[in-house]
Design a protein around this motif. Structure first.
Motif, PDB file in Angstrom:
ATOM      1  N   ILE A   6      25.766  17.484 -19.804  1.00 42.86           N
ATOM      2  CA  ILE A   6      26.274  16.742 -18.639  1.00 42.86           C
ATOM      3  C   ILE A   6      25.266  16.799 -17.505  1.00 42.86           C
ATOM      4  N   GLN A   7      24.646  17.978 -17.293  1.00 47.54           N
ATOM      5  CA  GLN A   7      23.655  18.121 -16.214  1.00 47.54           C
ATOM      6  C   GLN A   7      22.435  17.215 -16.477  1.00 47.54           C
ATOM      7  N   TYR A   8      21.961  17.259 -17.703  1.00 45.85           N
ATOM      8  CA  TYR A   8      20.811  16.414 -18.064  1.00 45.85           C
ATOM      9  C   TYR A   8      21.128  14.931 -17.872  1.00 45.85           C
ATOM     10  N   GLU A   9      22.344  14.555 -18.273  1.00 44.48           N
ATOM     11  CA  GLU A   9      22.712  13.149 -18.152  1.00 44.48           C
ATOM     12  C   GLU A   9      22.805  12.729 -16.702  1.00 44.48           C
ATOM     13  N   ASN A  10      23.324  13.624 -15.840  1.00 43.54           N
ATOM     14  CA  ASN A  10      23.377  13.314 -14.403  1.00 43.54           C
ATOM     15  C   ASN A  10      21.960  13.157 -13.827  1.00 43.54           C
ATOM     16  N   ASP A  11      21.078  14.076 -14.217  1.00 41.01           N
ATOM     17  CA  ASP A  11      19.674  13.981 -13.737  1.00 41.01           C
ATOM     18  C   ASP A  11      19.043  12.681 -14.214  1.00 41.01           C
ATOM     19  N   TYR A  12      19.330  12.344 -15.429  1.00 36.95           N
ATOM     20  CA  TYR A  12      18.745  11.112 -16.016  1.00 36.95           C
ATOM     21  C   TYR A  12      19.193   9.874 -15.238  1.00 36.95           C
ATOM     22  N   LYS A  13      20.510   9.854 -14.913  1.00 35.50           N
ATOM     23  CA  LYS A  13      21.035   8.712 -14.167  1.00 35.50           C
ATOM     24  C   LYS A  13      20.418   8.640 -12.772  1.00 35.50           C
ATOM     25  N   SER A  14      20.249   9.821 -12.146  1.00 35.97           N
ATOM     26  CA  SER A  14      19.690   9.843 -10.785  1.00 35.97           C
ATOM     27  C   SER A  14      18.248   9.319 -10.770  1.00 35.97           C
ATOM     28  N   ILE A  15      17.442   9.798 -11.731  1.00 37.43           N
ATOM     29  CA  ILE A  15      16.039   9.360 -11.803  1.00 37.43           C
ATOM     30  C   ILE A  15      15.961   7.869 -12.122  1.00 37.43           C
ATOM     31  N   ASP A  43       0.839  -1.209   0.000  1.00 34.68           N
ATOM     32  CA  ASP A  43       0.000   0.000   0.000  1.00 34.68           C
ATOM     33  C   ASP A  43       0.864   1.245   0.000  1.00 34.68           C
ATOM     34  N   GLN A  44       1.987   1.197   0.773  1.00 33.68           N
ATOM     35  CA  GLN A  44       2.887   2.355   0.780  1.00 33.68           C
ATOM     36  C   GLN A  44       3.498   2.573  -0.597  1.00 33.68           C
ATOM     37  N   LEU A  45       3.959   1.463  -1.213  1.00 36.23           N
ATOM     38  CA  LEU A  45       4.525   1.575  -2.556  1.00 36.23           C
ATOM     39  C   LEU A  45       3.478   2.072  -3.557  1.00 36.23           C
ATOM     40  N   SER A  46       2.231   1.612  -3.396  1.00 29.70           N
ATOM     41  CA  SER A  46       1.163   1.993  -4.328  1.00 29.70           C
ATOM     42  C   SER A  46       0.845   3.474  -4.250  1.00 29.70           C
ATOM     43  N   GLN A  47       1.101   4.052  -3.069  1.00 24.44           N
ATOM     44  CA  GLN A  47       0.836   5.486  -2.922  1.00 24.44           C
ATOM     45  C   GLN A  47       1.784   6.325  -3.765  1.00 24.44           C
ATOM     46  N   SER A  48       2.872   5.738  -4.232  1.00 18.61           N
ATOM     47  CA  SER A  48       3.869   6.484  -5.035  1.00 18.61           C
ATOM     48  C   SER A  48       3.636   6.335  -6.521  1.00 18.61           C
ATOM     49  N   PHE A  49       2.532   5.704  -6.905  1.00 16.07           N
ATOM     50  CA  PHE A  49       2.284   5.489  -8.337  1.00 16.07           C
ATOM     51  C   PHE A  49       2.315   6.807  -9.125  1.00 16.07           C
ATOM     52  N   SER A  50       1.669   7.817  -8.593  1.00 18.58           N
ATOM     53  CA  SER A  50       1.616   9.105  -9.310  1.00 18.58           C
ATOM     54  C   SER A  50       3.013   9.722  -9.410  1.00 18.58           C
ATOM     55  N   LYS A  51       3.734   9.660  -8.290  1.00 22.28           N
ATOM     56  CA  LYS A  51       5.075  10.245  -8.276  1.00 22.28           C
ATOM     57  C   LYS A  51       5.999   9.492  -9.235  1.00 22.28           C
ATOM     58  N   VAL A  52       5.898   8.148  -9.219  1.00 22.78           N
ATOM     59  CA  VAL A  52       6.723   7.341 -10.113  1.00 22.78           C
ATOM     60  C   VAL A  52       6.394   7.644 -11.562  1.00 22.78           C
ATOM     61  N   ASN A  53       5.099   7.804 -11.820  1.00 23.15           N
ATOM     62  CA  ASN A  53       4.688   8.131 -13.188  1.00 23.15           C
ATOM     63  C   ASN A  53       5.288   9.467 -13.625  1.00 23.15           C
ATOM     64  N   GLU A  54       5.320  10.445 -12.685  1.00 27.47           N
ATOM     65  CA  GLU A  54       5.925  11.748 -12.995  1.00 27.47           C
ATOM     66  C   GLU A  54       7.424  11.593 -13.260  1.00 27.47           C
ATOM     67  N   MET A  55       8.064  10.748 -12.432  1.00 25.69           N
ATOM     68  CA  MET A  55       9.502  10.533 -12.621  1.00 25.69           C
ATOM     69  C   MET A  55       9.773   9.916 -13.979  1.00 25.69           C
ATOM     70  N   ILE A  56       8.961   8.943 -14.390  1.00 27.59           N
ATOM     71  CA  ILE A  56       9.143   8.320 -15.712  1.00 27.59           C
ATOM     72  C   ILE A  56       8.971   9.362 -16.808  1.00 27.59           C
ATOM     73  N   ASN A  57       7.952  10.226 -16.651  1.00 27.58           N
ATOM     74  CA  ASN A  57       7.753  11.292 -17.651  1.00 27.58           C
ATOM     75  C   ASN A  57       8.933  12.253 -17.650  1.00 27.58           C
TER      76      ASN A  57
END
Length: 824
Positions: free
Chosen positions: A476-485, A321-335
């Motif tokens: 380089i900044q974009y690539e670092n952000d990409y790796k972090s996400i 249930d805790q993991l399911s609460q992050s569905f919206s956030k995860v979806n935003e991260m994927i986007n």
């Protein structure tokens, strides 16, 4: 009886309407022609005495066209201040009547209406209490006897039957004897007696022969009587034998029926069999219901088979249930990851698209491009100069008109202008040629760099931006952000790997998110199904428990049922019930047959072995009977011969026979005379009884009639005298007049006085409302006023309903007494 209200359910033109009468005893009903006055009165009379049937004419039935209801209600108050509602609806014999006791709020016996009306039927009511057009011809011929007879008809209860009996007796007595009649029986017998007396005196001979024949006749007659007695005895015995032969089949059937003395036990009849069937059916039904519920429970149990994936889900429900609460956030991260990737790709693409141009080359191209723009601006100024010579010539012309100058000066000015114009046009032509060459070169340069001339300036600016602003750091900044996400998402989805069976962390994040969401949705759905199944399971278990209890109760009832009849099982009961049923059938058949034969017949038939013995005996008695009949026939023929000879002497006037006839005739005359005298005495007794019963009403009637006649005529007439065949009235000057000598208006007043007097006299005992239907139409104003005053006086003791279409009625009575039908 006082009528307080009329409710019309359906009658003629009226339906679903009520008419409230005023509280006083005088009720005036006013309405124009066709307003429904007569219809309303007919309904009142119909409710009291019954509706007119179709045989009296369909136009008198007032059956409505707009509703199926036919009838109405009367709300009345009796003399002892009781309140009732009388309802009569369409039905046989005048309609169906019901009476409702308002005071006690119950239905009461309809016979109460008969008690209230007493001897007053429809015909009597219309003679004494209902008055329409006045028949002035009949009043002048009304005799004392006719008046008394009318009073006697309603003088006391049952008088109609007494009067009918008196009329029958009087009619029968006249058929028996009339002083001057010829056809009545007694008159004819008296005449026959006179003739017979004369015949006796004339007849004296042939007496000896007559006596001898008479003795012979008597001897034959005695012998015939003996033979007839014997024949009668034989015929009676033969009749009995024929009867026994006729009932022999019944007796035979009765003998064949099982006449076991076994008693019929209680508790095994059809009702008990039906009760057992009900218990068996209930037990079978409960068993089937339990069976169906067990099958349903089995199905639900199969549906609840183990699901390891669901068990893992429910065991880790909190973490999931805790993991399911992050569905919206995860979806935003994927986007966001998609956007970062897109930006990196875009920048790399832009870097790949850069043109390697030196800054000197860019400055050279920019210089040529600026030169081209200047050339275009100057060309625009030259356009103005094309118009300048024309403007100058116009100015010069204006100056020449305004300022006087010499011709030479004017020519000089014009030459100067023309020179300048030619020089300007040469310079313009040269510059236009240079601009075209420059534009062609720049266009070729733009084509070499895959752009158009109009895009050249933007391309130069972009090249200078690339030279001055390299974008390596942004990538380089974009690539670092990409790796972090990507790391965060990978860590997030690794947590789901232990919960899903077919989860693959190598799939794209979108695929992984879809699988996770599908898994959660599926598990939630399966949990909902399990919840529903559990609920259904609990319901089924509850129902099963109830059915088991019910089945136990039914079994106990069945056991009690069998135990109360000392039976061990159902089959034994059915066997005994069938046996009892057959015993009953035998008994019913025996009883049915016994109704066709008497115990005496059974005892007589027991002496015969079969019906052939009866047939033999019948034949024997028939032979004896036929022999006796032949002997009687022979003797009868002898008797007729002797009797014929005697009649010859009688026709010739045999003395003794004539004397006998005379004696017989005297006896007949005496009997008829006694009968006639008895009838006359009975007739006189009935008259006397009726006179005694109504003696007090005649004087009361005469007194009231005089009182009313005096009031109606303003004391002009003070007395009424009833003669044998006429009526005379006395004027206030003592002079007398026969009714036929009076004016029409006075005769009407006399008749009104008499009929109202009859109503008042009989109203003392039978409190029936009096109805006057336009009975005063021929009266002038003064007579009408007197009549209204009389009605008011009469209403002190009896309800008076006066119906009129005379619109002057409001001048005679207050508005509170008037029911206006024109407003309905």
């Amino acid at each position: 009886m006082k009528i307080n209200k009329v409710d019309v359910l359906g009658y003629g033109k009226w339906h679903d309407i009520s008419f409230d009468f005023n509280q006083s005893n005088l009720q005036v009903i006013f309405g124009n022609n066709e307003a429904g006055k007569t219809t309303l009165l007919s309904l009142i009379e119909g409710i009291l005495f019954g509706f007119v049937d179709g045989r009296a004419g369909s136009y008198e039935q007032y059956k409505p066209r707009e509703t199926k209801a036919y009838g109405g209600k009367l709300t009345i108050t009796t003399e002892d201040n009781r309140h009732f509602i009388i309802t009569r609806l369409d039905g046989k014999n005048g309609g169906d009547v019901s009476v409702y006791d308002v005071d006690n709020d119950i239905e009461t016996n309809p016979s109460l209406l008969d008690k209230l009306l007493g001897p007053i039927d429809r015909n009597t009511f219309e003679q004494l209490f209902y008055f329409g057009d006045l028949d002035i011809k009949s009043i002048s011929k009304l005799s004392k006897n006719e008046l008394v007879n009318r009073i006697q008809k309603v003088g006391f209860v049952g008088s109609n039957q007494w009067l009918e009996l008196r009329d029958k007796i009087e009619k029968k007595s006249k058929e028996l004897y009339a002083p001057t009649g010829r056809k009545p029986e007694l008159n004819q017998k008296l005449k026959e007696y006179d003739e017979l007396v004369d015949k006796v005196q004339l007849s004296k001979g042939n007496l000896d022969n007559y006596n001898q024949l008479t003795e012979e006749k008597n001897a034959i007659s005695n012998k015939i009587d003996k033979q007839k007695a014997e024949l009668q005895k034989i015929d009676k015995e033969l009749t009995n034998l024929l009867h026994l032969r006729q009932v022999w089949p019944v007796y035979s059937r009765l003998s064949q029926i099982n006449t076991s003395n076994e008693t019929i036990r209680d508790g095994f009849d059809e009702e008990d069999v039906s009760k057992l069937k009900e218990l068996e059916n209930a037990l079978f039904l409960s068993s089937e219901q339990i069976k169906n519920i067990d099958e349903s429970i089995k199905r639900l149990t199969v549906q609840r088979q183990e699901n390891k994936e669901l068990e893992v889900y429910n065991r880790n429900r909190n973490q999931i249930d805790q993991l399911s609460q992050s569905f919206s956030k995860v979806n935003e991260m994927i986007n966001d990851l998609k956007i970062k990737k897109s930006m990196i790709d875009e920048i790399n693409h832009q870097n790949e698209q850069k043109t390697v141009v030196s800054e000197d080359e860019l400055n050279n191209v920019q210089s040529k491009l600026d030169e081209l723009d200047d050339s275009k601006n100057k060309s625009a100024s030259a356009s103005f100069m094309n118009l300048l010579p024309t403007l100058l010539i116009g100015i010069v012309a204006i100056i020449a008109l305004i300022i006087p100058v010499t011709f030479s000066r004017l020519v000089g000015i014009l030459l100067l202008i023309g020179f300048g114009f030619v020089k300007f046009m040469k310079s313009k032509t040269k510059k236009g040629n240079d601009s075209s060459i420059l534009e062609s070169k720049l266009n070729d340069y733009a084509i070499r760099n895959s752009i158009t001339l109009s895009e050249l300036q933007g391309w130069i600016n972009e090249q200078r931006y690339f030279i001055n602003h390299p974008n390596t750091n942004q990538v380089i900044q974009y690539e670092n952000d990409y790796k972090s996400i990507s790391t965060d998402l990978s860590n997030y989805f690794k947590q789901w790997d232990s919960y899903l069976n077919d989860f693959n962390t190598d799939d794209t994040f979108n695929v992984q998110l879809d699988k996770v969401r599908t898994f959660v949705s599926k598990m939630n759905e399966e949990n909902s199904v399990n919840i529903r199944n559990n609920e259904q399971m609990n319901e089924q278990l509850t129902q099963k428990a109830q059915l088991v209890d019910k089945q136990t109760t039914i079994k106990n009832s069945l056991n009690d049922f069998l135990r109360s009849r000392n039976i061990d099982n159902v089959e034994s009961f059915k066997e005994l019930a069938e046996k009892q049923k057959q015993l009953k059938i035998n008994k019913e058949q025996r009883d049915s047959i016994k109704d066709q034969i008497t115990d005496e017949d059974i005892e007589l038939l027991k002496q015969y072995n079969d019906n052939r013995e009866i047939d033999d005996k019948v034949s024997k008695f028939k032979n004896n009977s036929d022999a006796l009949k032949n002997e009687i026939l022979s003797l009868s023929q002898e008797f007729e011969t002797v009797n014929f000879n005697i009649k010859q002497y009688i026709s010739d006037g045999t003395y003794s026979e004539l004397i006998q006839q005379q004696s017989n005739l005297e006896s007949e005359i005496n009997e008829l005379t006694d009968e006639w005298l008895s009838m006359k005495l009975a007739d006189a007794w009935i008259d006397e009884s009726l006179n005694i019963a109504t003696a007090d009403r005649v004087p009361s009637f005469e007194k009231k009639a005089e009182e009313f006649f005096k009031l109606l005529t303003d004391d002009k007439y003070i007395g009424i005298k009833y003669l044998k065949n006429n009526i005379k009235v006395t004027r206030n000057d003592k002079e007398q007049f026969a009714a036929g000598e009076l004016s029409r208006g006075t005769v009407e007043q006399l008749y009104l006085s008499m009929i109202l007097a009859l109503s008042v006299v009989f109203g003392r005992d039978y409190h029936i409302p009096m109805i006057i239907d336009d009975g005063l139409t021929e009266f002038d104003f003064e007579r009408t006023q007197n009549a209204i005053n009389l009605l008011k006086k009469i209403s002190d003791s009896i309800q008076v309903i006066y119906v009129t279409c005379d619109n002057r009625i409001q001048e005679y009575v207050d508005e509170q007494y008037i029911l206006n039908l024109n407003n309905r």
